[in-house]
Motif scaffolding. Structure first.
Motif, PDB file in Angstrom:
ATOM      1  N   GLY A 434     -45.639  -7.395  31.072  1.00 53.55           N
ATOM      2  CA  GLY A 434     -45.664  -7.540  29.395  1.00 53.55           C
ATOM      3  C   GLY A 434     -46.467  -6.514  28.534  1.00 53.55           C
ATOM      4  N   TRP A 435     -48.279  -6.456  28.660  1.00 53.74           N
ATOM      5  CA  TRP A 435     -47.951  -5.493  27.689  1.00 53.74           C
ATOM      6  C   TRP A 435     -47.712  -3.219  27.998  1.00 53.74           C
ATOM      7  N   PRO A 436     -47.470  -3.523  29.669  1.00 54.78           N
ATOM      8  CA  PRO A 436     -47.608  -2.026  29.907  1.00 54.78           C
ATOM      9  C   PRO A 436     -46.139  -1.873  29.073  1.00 54.78           C
ATOM     10  N   LYS A 437     -45.266  -2.530  28.999  1.00 57.43           N
ATOM     11  CA  LYS A 437     -43.996  -1.924  28.990  1.00 57.43           C
ATOM     12  C   LYS A 437     -43.741  -2.559  27.317  1.00 57.43           C
ATOM     13  N   PHE A 438     -44.358  -3.359  26.297  1.00 60.46           N
ATOM     14  CA  PHE A 438     -44.609  -3.153  25.100  1.00 60.46           C
ATOM     15  C   PHE A 438     -45.281  -1.616  24.978  1.00 60.46           C
ATOM     16  N   THR A 439     -46.333  -1.179  25.438  1.00 63.29           N
ATOM     17  CA  THR A 439     -46.712  -0.169  25.307  1.00 63.29           C
ATOM     18  C   THR A 439     -45.112   1.403  25.317  1.00 63.29           C
ATOM     19  N   SER A 440     -44.630   1.176  26.164  1.00 63.63           N
ATOM     20  CA  SER A 440     -43.928   2.295  26.515  1.00 63.63           C
ATOM     21  C   SER A 440     -42.921   2.288  26.139  1.00 63.63           C
ATOM     22  N   HIS A 441     -42.416   1.153  25.515  1.00 67.58           N
ATOM     23  CA  HIS A 441     -41.513   1.292  24.085  1.00 67.58           C
ATOM     24  C   HIS A 441     -42.246   1.385  22.504  1.00 67.58           C
ATOM     25  N   LEU A 442     -43.190   1.629  22.719  1.00 64.76           N
ATOM     26  CA  LEU A 442     -43.044   1.429  20.718  1.00 64.76           C
ATOM     27  C   LEU A 442     -42.551   2.475  20.420  1.00 64.76           C
ATOM     28  N   TRP A 443     -42.551   3.829  20.353  1.00 57.86           N
ATOM     29  CA  TRP A 443     -41.371   4.631  20.362  1.00 57.86           C
ATOM     30  C   TRP A 443     -40.408   5.074  21.371  1.00 57.86           C
ATOM     31  N   MET A 444     -39.448   5.511  20.661  1.00 58.85           N
ATOM     32  CA  MET A 444     -38.473   5.824  21.417  1.00 58.85           C
ATOM     33  C   MET A 444     -37.977   7.046  20.761  1.00 58.85           C
ATOM     34  N   ALA A 445     -36.531   8.454  21.414  1.00 60.52           N
ATOM     35  CA  ALA A 445     -35.771   8.877  20.909  1.00 60.52           C
ATOM     36  C   ALA A 445     -34.500   8.843  20.066  1.00 60.52           C
TER      37      ALA A 445
END
Ligand SMILES: [Zn+2]
Length: 685
Positions: A434-445
């Protein structure tokens, strides 16, 4: 093993990896044994190089709106970092040390559970470890990943041997497709974070094996319904190798799969699903995973009706099973609109992951609004504040958590207590993402060589923009507990690139200040692009118009919202240990104060909200960073029924009880709560 991939993929790793790859190719070194060459182990753990290459959908795939950044590009800051550290210090960082289903897992060669639980755990542990750069967690993850890579069979199969392991013994090939789908997601994340050159050859070999086997061992049961999760990995690999046979495999998987688009076009589950109608299509977690299915498939089909299918899906799920947290009810199966029905933790984290994929593929800001709503409300609420215990089912109106058979569609009496594996251990192994993937998807190219902030939380992103200029953007904020976000841009040299910021749909306006120049965005609910030359130290400030809003739910009940946050009345709580050893014991939470209130006045948009400091545990009743005062009256006839709040009284509720001052706090900070209130419109009669 293909030399082409060895030489192509790790280019972004820089010189040291390049040298390693050439050594590997020449057969002078073996990468990945338990006794690895020191530089290989170091390269994958402590001395990681910046990993910034982004892969876009390659033709003939449909064009994705945004590209996720490689794992490790985004680091949590502020409260988000503290939250990930709470998680690392809780079950996520220790579960494998004592829980038999991980300790003895067949995925590390043990005699125990050999199906989904090991891969589930890794699917959260890997992004947690690399987002925090935590050597202890990275070492834990590597143990599992190395075992999987080293034990790939000559024919391509991965995982435990058929017929091994307790619970859900894997007896035939079809039983392996589902847990292997999760392990592919694990491996893709791990490869992004490390550049480990063993991953892509493993995936190619495994997927070629699966292609050969699918006629005799087709997708069935879980794999048949969760097939989109494998398509993600197939697309990931295709974008790196261009191997057209992968698209054939995707079509074969699709041909053997359940048709979620047709399911929602002719939706049969328009109320709480009773026993006789329950099946894998009414299963709550499957529905959460289906939120991404049509978008994911659109990348291959190119069919506009696949791209648009998410609107029909959400139309049906919201209409018949929607809850104020943004996620559907499901106490195993879809459970209707009543706020005392449950929502399983697996459903929360899978809905989040689905939305993260949907936002990247479709670029729809409303889906990112929903992602934040689930993340800031449903996710934290269902954990004990130290993340050593969790619920199976949370309730929006949750007035007692105890061992008692509640009015679920199918779940057992332990489902809403906080524990190690209440009801069933799937959430125990799957909750970590939950929290880690939210973190890794906060920003995108972005396609134009820029960066997009699709969801907001304190963080720092490092990436290449505008054909290769390094940039780091620091996002300082206490959002969602505050209304302002400050970005500081640090490019390696002055460079022009688009910075895309999401303007949330719940705001009536957003104030945007760039280097002191202010602009008001009048129509939020969009992605706003700022295309200019950026110099190191440039500052952008966003302030959202964040005002109290009232929404109506089951039985015309009232929910109170502030930005992405939902508010609840916290109920006094007594924690009572049921069984187990601390810190991973099972707990009942019993109410010590009244909960049966109707709201006397409906708050107005101008109502002030009291701000409190954001401490080490913002998602706890005592640490709540916001408080909202309202007035209510008790409703004497509204009482417990089978351990839950009785049927929500219809408005207006007539009560002669005295008016009382009530303090609401964010839903995610509560353990016991009332969130959907009746309205005491005629309270004095
Ligand atoms: Zn679960």
């Amino acid at each position: 093993m293909s030399a082409r991939y060895l030489l192509r993929d790790p280019i972004r790793r820089g010189t040291s990896y390049g040298v390693l790859i050439i050594l590997l190719f020449l057969g002078l070194a073996t990468f990945g044994g338990r006794r690895q060459p020191p530089q290989a182990a170091e390269g994958a753990t402590t001395a990681r190089l910046p990993v910034t290459r982004v892969y876009w959908n390659k033709a003939p795939l449909s064009a994705n709106a945004y590209a996720p950044l490689p794992l490790g590009s985004i680091k949590p800051r502020g409260w988000l970092r503290r939250q990930l550290q709470i998680q690392a210090n809780g079950l996520s960082g220790h579960l494998d040390e004592f829980w038999p289903d991980l300790r003895d897992s067949g995925w590390i060669g043990g005699p125990g559970e050999s199906w989904e639980r090991g891969p589930y755990y890794l699917d959260g542990l890997v992004p947690l470890a690399y987002s925090l750069d935590d050597p202890r967690l990275i070492a834990k993850a590597r143990k599992w990943i190395d075992w999987t890579i080293q034990h790939q069979r000559a024919d391509g199969r991965i995982g435990a041997e058929l017929g091994r392991g307790d619970y859900r013994t894997i007896r035939q090939e079809s039983d392996t497709w589902w847990p292997n789908m999760i392990m592919l997601k694990v491996l893709t994340q791990y490869q992004e974070a490390t550049g480990d050159p063993r991953v892509i050859p493993l995936m190619e070999k495994y997927l070629a094996y699966q292609m050969k086997m699918l006629d005799q061992a087709p997708l069935r049961e879980w794999a048949e319904h969760r097939w989109a999760d494998e398509i993600l990995s197939v697309v990931w690999l295709y974008n790196r190798t261009g191997n057209a046979r992968l698209l054939d495999l995707a079509r074969k998987l699709h041909a053997q799969s359940f048709d979620w688009k047709a399911n929602f076009a002719d939706f049969k589950y328009n109320q709480k699903v009773m026993k006789e109608d329950q099946n894998l299509h009414s299963h709550g977690v499957n529905n959460a995973m289906a939120i991404k299915t049509s978008s994911v498939w659109w990348q291959i089909s190119g069919d506009p009706s696949d791209r648009d299918a998410i609107h029909q899906l959400y139309g049906q799920l919201d209409r018949y099973h929607g809850q104020a947290t943004g996620v559907h009810s499901c106490d195993e199966h879809l459970a209707g609109l009543d706020p005392t029905q449950g929502t399983e933790l697996c459903t929360v984290v899978e809905a989040m992951f689905s939305l993260e994929q949907d936002v990247a593929i479709l670029g729809d800001p409303a889906l990112a609004d929903r992602l934040e709503r689930i993340t800031f409300n449903a996710l934290p609420a269902t954990f004990k504040k130290d993340m050593w215990a969790h619920q199976y089912d949370q309730q929006v109106n949750q007035v007692m958590c105890s061992v008692l058979q509640r009015n679920w569609t199918d779940n057992g009496p332990e489902s809403n207590i906080f524990g190690l594996e209440p009801n069933f251990g799937c959430c125990t192994s799957n909750m970590h993402q939950g929290w880690p993937k939210f973190t890794s998807h906060l920003w995108m190219a972005t396609r134009e060589g820029g960066l997009a902030a699709v969801a907001y939380a304190p963080s720092q992103v490092s990436a290449k923009v505008a054909n290769g200029v390094d940039v780091t953007i620091v996002e300082d904020t206490d959002y969602p507990f505050r209304d302002t976000i400050r970005f500081t841009v640090h490019p390696a040299k002055p460079v022009k690139f688009p910075l895309v910021l999401r303007m949330p749909g719940w705001a009536d306006w957003v104030r945007l200040t760039i280097q002191g120049q202010t602009d008001i965005i009048e129509k939020p609910g969009s992605f706003h692009t700022i295309d200019r030359e950026w110099k190191s130290g440039d500052v952008i400030e966003l302030t959202f118009q964040m005002r109290v809003k009232v929404t109506r739910w089951f039985n015309d009940g009232i929910a109170i919202n502030l930005g992405p946050l939902l508010f609840s009345l916290p109920i006094g709580e007594q924690w009572k240990k049921v069984k187990g050893d601390e810190p991973h014991a099972d707990w009942e939470v019993l109410p010590t104060t009244s909960w049966n209130y109707a709201l006397e006045q409906i708050p107005t948009p101008d109502q002030s909200v009291e701000e409190r400091p954001i401490g080490d545990s913002p998602f706890s009743p005592e640490g709540a960073p916001l408080r909202l005062k309202v007035k209510g009256r008790r409703v004497p006839g509204w009482e417990l029924v089978a351990g839950s709040a009785g049927p929500l009284p219809r408005n207006p509720v007539i009560t002669k009880e005295p008016e009382e001052d009530l303090t609401l706090i964010p839903y995610g900070c509560t353990n016991l709560r009332v969130t959907i209130f009746p309205h005491a419109a005629t309270g004095t009669r």
